[in-house]
Design a protein around this motif. Structure first.
Motif, PDB file in Angstrom:
ATOM      1  N   ASN A 125     -10.068   2.697   3.541  1.00 19.71           N
ATOM      2  CA  ASN A 125     -10.454   4.108   3.445  1.00 19.71           C
ATOM      3  C   ASN A 125      -9.469   4.887   2.581  1.00 19.71           C
ATOM      4  N   ILE A 126      -8.182   4.685   2.826  1.00 26.13           N
ATOM      5  CA  ILE A 126      -7.158   5.436   2.100  1.00 26.13           C
ATOM      6  C   ILE A 126      -7.236   5.154   0.603  1.00 26.13           C
ATOM      7  N   LEU A 127      -7.480   3.897   0.242  1.00 32.18           N
ATOM      8  CA  LEU A 127      -7.438   3.508  -1.169  1.00 32.18           C
ATOM      9  C   LEU A 127      -8.810   3.455  -1.838  1.00 32.18           C
ATOM     10  N   ASN A 128      -9.858   3.873  -1.153  1.00 32.40           N
ATOM     11  CA  ASN A 128     -11.207   3.849  -1.718  1.00 32.40           C
ATOM     12  C   ASN A 128     -11.297   4.816  -2.903  1.00 32.40           C
ATOM     13  N   ARG A 129     -11.596   4.268  -4.073  1.00 33.14           N
ATOM     14  CA  ARG A 129     -11.675   5.075  -5.304  1.00 33.14           C
ATOM     15  C   ARG A 129     -12.872   6.020  -5.311  1.00 33.14           C
ATOM     16  N   GLY A 130     -13.851   5.766  -4.457  1.00 39.61           N
ATOM     17  CA  GLY A 130     -15.020   6.637  -4.388  1.00 39.61           C
ATOM     18  C   GLY A 130     -14.781   7.922  -3.622  1.00 39.61           C
ATOM     19  N   PHE A 131     -13.713   7.968  -2.872  1.00 40.45           N
ATOM     20  CA  PHE A 131     -13.420   9.180  -2.109  1.00 40.45           C
ATOM     21  C   PHE A 131     -12.699  10.181  -2.998  1.00 40.45           C
ATOM     22  N   ARG A 132     -13.171  11.404  -2.978  1.00 40.80           N
ATOM     23  CA  ARG A 132     -12.584  12.481  -3.787  1.00 40.80           C
ATOM     24  C   ARG A 132     -11.962  13.586  -2.934  1.00 40.80           C
ATOM     25  N   ARG A 133     -12.411  13.688  -1.695  1.00 45.62           N
ATOM     26  CA  ARG A 133     -11.921  14.759  -0.815  1.00 45.62           C
ATOM     27  C   ARG A 133     -11.661  14.204   0.575  1.00 45.62           C
ATOM     28  N   VAL A 134     -10.825  14.936   1.310  1.00 48.62           N
ATOM     29  CA  VAL A 134     -10.540  14.607   2.706  1.00 48.62           C
ATOM     30  C   VAL A 134     -10.560  15.875   3.531  1.00 48.62           C
ATOM     31  N   ALA A 135     -10.754  15.663   4.808  1.00 47.69           N
ATOM     32  CA  ALA A 135     -10.528  16.695   5.815  1.00 47.69           C
ATOM     33  C   ALA A 135      -9.493  16.090   6.751  1.00 47.69           C
ATOM     34  N   VAL A 136      -8.491  16.863   7.096  1.00 48.61           N
ATOM     35  CA  VAL A 136      -7.423  16.361   7.962  1.00 48.61           C
ATOM     36  C   VAL A 136      -7.278  17.310   9.142  1.00 48.61           C
ATOM     37  N   GLY A 137      -7.387  16.744  10.328  1.00 47.01           N
ATOM     38  CA  GLY A 137      -7.215  17.535  11.539  1.00 47.01           C
ATOM     39  C   GLY A 137      -6.161  16.902  12.428  1.00 47.01           C
ATOM     40  N   THR A 138      -5.239  17.712  12.912  1.00 45.87           N
ATOM     41  CA  THR A 138      -4.203  17.211  13.805  1.00 45.87           C
ATOM     42  C   THR A 138      -4.122  18.099  15.039  1.00 45.87           C
ATOM     43  N   TYR A 139      -3.655  17.491  16.121  1.00 48.44           N
ATOM     44  CA  TYR A 139      -3.464  18.240  17.367  1.00 48.44           C
ATOM     45  C   TYR A 139      -2.356  17.572  18.168  1.00 48.44           C
ATOM     46  N   ARG A 140      -1.344  18.343  18.548  1.00 47.91           N
ATOM     47  CA  ARG A 140      -0.262  17.822  19.383  1.00 47.91           C
ATOM     48  C   ARG A 140      -0.532  18.240  20.822  1.00 47.91           C
ATOM     49  N   ASP A 141      -0.627  17.251  21.716  1.00 46.42           N
ATOM     50  CA  ASP A 141      -0.936  17.553  23.111  1.00 46.42           C
ATOM     51  C   ASP A 141       0.319  17.917  23.906  1.00 46.42           C
ATOM     52  N   ALA A 142       0.136  18.222  25.185  1.00 45.20           N
ATOM     53  CA  ALA A 142       1.245  18.666  26.038  1.00 45.20           C
ATOM     54  C   ALA A 142       2.311  17.589  26.215  1.00 45.20           C
ATOM     55  N   ASP A 143       1.947  16.325  26.036  1.00 45.70           N
ATOM     56  CA  ASP A 143       2.903  15.222  26.154  1.00 45.70           C
ATOM     57  C   ASP A 143       3.638  14.947  24.845  1.00 45.70           C
ATOM     58  N   GLY A 144       3.293  15.706  23.803  1.00 42.97           N
ATOM     59  CA  GLY A 144       3.947  15.521  22.508  1.00 42.97           C
ATOM     60  C   GLY A 144       3.283  14.499  21.608  1.00 42.97           C
ATOM     61  N   LEU A 145       2.160  13.925  22.048  1.00 44.93           N
ATOM     62  CA  LEU A 145       1.436  12.972  21.202  1.00 44.93           C
ATOM     63  C   LEU A 145       0.688  13.736  20.115  1.00 44.93           C
ATOM     64  N   LEU A 146       0.672  13.182  18.918  1.00 41.48           N
ATOM     65  CA  LEU A 146      -0.037  13.798  17.796  1.00 41.48           C
ATOM     66  C   LEU A 146      -1.310  13.010  17.538  1.00 41.48           C
ATOM     67  N   TRP A 147      -2.437  13.663  17.688  1.00 42.78           N
ATOM     68  CA  TRP A 147      -3.765  13.075  17.474  1.00 42.78           C
ATOM     69  C   TRP A 147      -4.218  13.476  16.083  1.00 42.78           C
ATOM     70  N   VAL A 148      -4.680  12.491  15.314  1.00 44.68           N
ATOM     71  CA  VAL A 148      -4.975  12.723  13.891  1.00 44.68           C
ATOM     72  C   VAL A 148      -6.378  12.213  13.546  1.00 44.68           C
ATOM     73  N   THR A 149      -7.095  13.017  12.793  1.00 41.18           N
ATOM     74  CA  THR A 149      -8.385  12.637  12.221  1.00 41.18           C
ATOM     75  C   THR A 149      -8.305  12.868  10.725  1.00 41.18           C
ATOM     76  N   VAL A 150      -8.587  11.828   9.936  1.00 43.72           N
ATOM     77  CA  VAL A 150      -8.665  11.954   8.479  1.00 43.72           C
ATOM     78  C   VAL A 150     -10.064  11.503   8.098  1.00 43.72           C
ATOM     79  N   PHE A 151     -10.845  12.426   7.555  1.00 40.11           N
ATOM     80  CA  PHE A 151     -12.207  12.132   7.146  1.00 40.11           C
ATOM     81  C   PHE A 151     -12.252  12.143   5.631  1.00 40.11           C
ATOM     82  N   PHE A 152     -12.748  11.060   5.048  1.00 41.00           N
ATOM     83  CA  PHE A 152     -12.828  10.903   3.596  1.00 41.00           C
ATOM     84  C   PHE A 152     -14.282  10.971   3.153  1.00 41.00           C
ATOM     85  N   TYR A 153     -14.511  11.527   1.976  1.00 38.74           N
ATOM     86  CA  TYR A 153     -15.868  11.453   1.417  1.00 38.74           C
ATOM     87  C   TYR A 153     -15.829  11.593  -0.097  1.00 38.74           C
ATOM     88  N   GLY A 154     -16.895  11.138  -0.702  1.00 41.91           N
ATOM     89  CA  GLY A 154     -17.015  11.223  -2.166  1.00 41.91           C
ATOM     90  C   GLY A 154     -18.455  11.246  -2.567  1.00 41.91           C
TER      91      GLY A 154
END
Length: 154
Positions: A125-154
């Protein structure tokens, strides 16, 4: 009169301290680049560039949706992918290909990006040449864990 002069001196001292602290604060442009979302976006592009793949642009509105997905994962305490991205992320967006990386870390963005790059599916996904844009969402919970979503599209 002496009391008034002392009060004015104190006010001037507090104003001087606040002015000095404001000068030390990062500028808004710099502050936004230090967010987990910005660091993940930068890490994604650094991985692409170091593998001779053109950088992707970020879609800020879609990143709000990606953050909602990160919050949902944190609330459920598990990682999962979106079930129908064309009706969620891509509604009203022209696209031909898409991918999604999700993860959680108690460590750093760099560590999570390294894990993504060691995983064949995430790396693809990261290296896919067909992807031109991303959406990145992060959220740190009460325990300090960082939850990450990276959505790619082209």
């Amino acid at each position: 009169m002496k009391r008034t002069r002392l009060a004015v001196t104190r006010i001037a001292l507090v104003a001087a301290l606040l002015t000095g602290l404001t000068a030390l604060a990062p500028s808004p442009a710099h502050a936004s680049t230090s967010t987990p979302r910005a660091r993940m976006f930068r890490a994604t592009n650094n991985s692409r560039l170091s593998n001779s793949v053109r950088r992707v642009d970020i879609h800020w509105t879609m990143s709000t949706l990606a953050r909602k997905h990160s919050i949902a994962m944190a609330n459920q305490g598990r990682i999962f992918h979106t079930s129908n991205p064309s009706s969620f992320y891509l509604k009203g967006v022209r696209w031909s290909t898409w991918g999604e990386n999700v993860g959680v870390t108690g460590g750093t963005i760099a560590g999570l990006q390294d894990a993504f790059m060691r995983s064949p599916g995430h790396r693809s996904n990261i290296l896919n040449r067909g992807f031109r844009r991303v959406a990145v969402g992060t959220y740190r919970d009460a325990d300090g864990l960082l939850w990450v979503t990276v959505f790619f599209y082209g």
